[in-house]
Design an enzyme around this catalytic site. Sequence first.
Site, PDB file in Angstrom:
ATOM      1  N   HIS A  56      -5.803  30.115 -77.702  1.00 12.42           N
ATOM      2  CA  HIS A  56      -6.554  28.990 -77.152  1.00 12.42           C
ATOM      3  C   HIS A  56      -8.046  29.033 -77.480  1.00 12.42           C
ATOM      4  CE1 HIS A  56      -3.025  27.996 -74.792  1.00 12.42           C
ATOM      5  NE2 HIS A  56      -3.067  29.123 -74.125  1.00 12.42           N
ATOM      6  N   HIS A 218       0.359  24.526 -73.909  1.00  9.23           N
ATOM      7  CA  HIS A 218       1.394  25.397 -74.466  1.00  9.23           C
ATOM      8  C   HIS A 218       2.573  24.555 -74.924  1.00  9.23           C
ATOM      9  CE1 HIS A 218      -0.747  27.574 -71.237  1.00  9.23           C
ATOM     10  NE2 HIS A 218      -0.836  28.505 -72.161  1.00  9.23           N
TER      11      HIS A 218
END
Lengths: 335, 335
Positions: A56, A218
């Site tokens: 991320h 996700h």
Amino acid sequence: MKKFINKPENFVDEMLEGILEAHPDQLTFCGNSKRNIVRTKCKDKVGLVTGGGSGHLPLFMGYVGDGLLDGTAVGGVFQSPSAEQILEITKHIDNKKGVVYIYGNYSGDIMNFEMAAEMAEMENIKTAQVIGNDDVASAPKGEEQKRRGVAGIFYLYKCAGAAAEEGANLEEVTRIANKAKASVRTMGVALSPCIIPEVGKASFSIGDDEMEIGMGIHGEPGIKRTKLQEADQIVDQMVEPILRDLSLEQNEEVSILVNGLGATPKEELYIVYRRISKILKEKNITVFNVYAGEFATSMEMTGFSISICKLDTELKRLLSKNARTPFFEQIDLNE
Amino acid sequence: MKKFINKPENFVDEMLEGILEAHPDQLTFCGNSKRNIVRTKCKDKVGLVTGGGSGHLPLFMGYVGDGLLDGTAVGGVFQSPSAEQILEITKHIDNKKGVVYIYGNYSGDIMNFEMAAEMAEMENIKTAQVIGNDDVASAPKGEEQKRRGVAGIFYLYKCAGAAAEEGANLEEVTRIANKAKASVRTMGVALSPCIIPEVGKASFSIGDDEMEIGMGIHGEPGIKRTKLQEADQIVDQMVEPILRDLSLEQNEEVSILVNGLGATPKEELYIVYRRISKILKEKNITVFNVYAGEFATSMEMTGFSISICKLDTELKRLLSKNARTPFFEQIDLNE
């Protein structure tokens, strides 16, 4: 899988090695794992720790630095870091002023931060926790505790980080983080999935002409999959639920974060912002400042998110303060 | 074509509208076109102007701001801006101290900047030109004047911009830009093409298991197409020609720029830097600082470039200075 990597199983540790090699004056590690990232120079203040899965960037370690956080526990790709990691970081950065944990609303993260907090207490370190849950697409109003934490957590880091840097105490830093949490909402959209290196294939499939509004970082399912629409139409469907959820009124002031999920060009983020600006002008809502770029990604996912943070005098002041990490620099024009 | 856009023909102007709406305190336009981007607050100093096609953000307008440039002429996607645009910007920012044009080595850009320089001379504005040509893959040593300008132009902007901000005169700013130009080399690699919005399809095709070393930022052919290799192998083939071309010796000091071309995650850029760091350590070359992120892109192209800039005391000092634009902020730790 088309990635610039070596062995997939070394993805996280080689990435971390690169970051620590590139920025030794700012970042280092502590304890038993190179995945325990802390500031090279600790400061005598309330500590701020975050943590979460890899994949991320700049979340999470990109927010460790001056005016922001003190440490982050790094997990595998999309995996929670361990309680031991969090505890080691907590012990390393604590200056007897307490430590605030700010992280996203994911069950693995909650479990491990809770456990770390208990262990820290046994070592006489006071902790507090603030859990980011800004994603309006992930649960309806009234069920905010079920909402995922996404890019809007930036505002919690920035405001709480600035307060801690100024010398605020544990309760005060926690109050600020909670205030930013209550003020920010996010909505995302995705056009393509990403691939976890060790898995080697996309976690979901989506048609060449499709988009999915509300998808998580996700790849969690969103709220609507449709044919790809024009940017303005997409933005309209994202901004409206945020404004409604925030109950924003005329003459209020906001900060806007247009966050690229990985593969979306900055040109497109600004086409998105153009529409946001139009909508807010029509509603007489004032934009205090704009962040556009990659703040919370999902590796090579194509998509973006919009975060809107409602501001008052206190949050504006904290949001404007200097910050400096290897991934984010901001110069305070009032200094 | 999967992009967040409205009508493809409005891509550039809507993007610019978004940027100007987002950052009115820093950027505005001058003359007859919103594509003539200048600083909102002009400064009494030597002017610095760049320009080039759209599709490369933060190139070019991302470098307009404090400690960097004063204006940029924005062209269509991968198209040169006009001489009239450059002239209007030149007249707007000139403070009777002269203006330096710094841009990349592309024939359309050269033609239009040359023409603008002639027109500026007729208006009694003194100009100088420095043409970035850092891409070692685009022509062999000895034919440097044929090399394309790519991400390494950042070092010309940064050092010349800092010198101008300090009050250096036209000759001095030009000397610094030329010194940075002589000190920097770049090499790129791509895994996937990008799509020009108005064209609607990829400008070239590449196999699902292929990579191309040396590709330009408009998809110009590289020097070698092979099966995708591991990151370390790829980096080795990119760093070696740069070091050879720069004739770098032991104990010299460099700055490294690992530039994402658009869709490459930051995680991978740091896996790349990890290998660069190893190679340089083995050769006893010292890394002064590292930039990793998107500095010169090709919209959603997957790929990256490595730039190495050889530094002396003067360039190190200028490179460290404060800079602030909506796309790039750097805090000078020596201040």
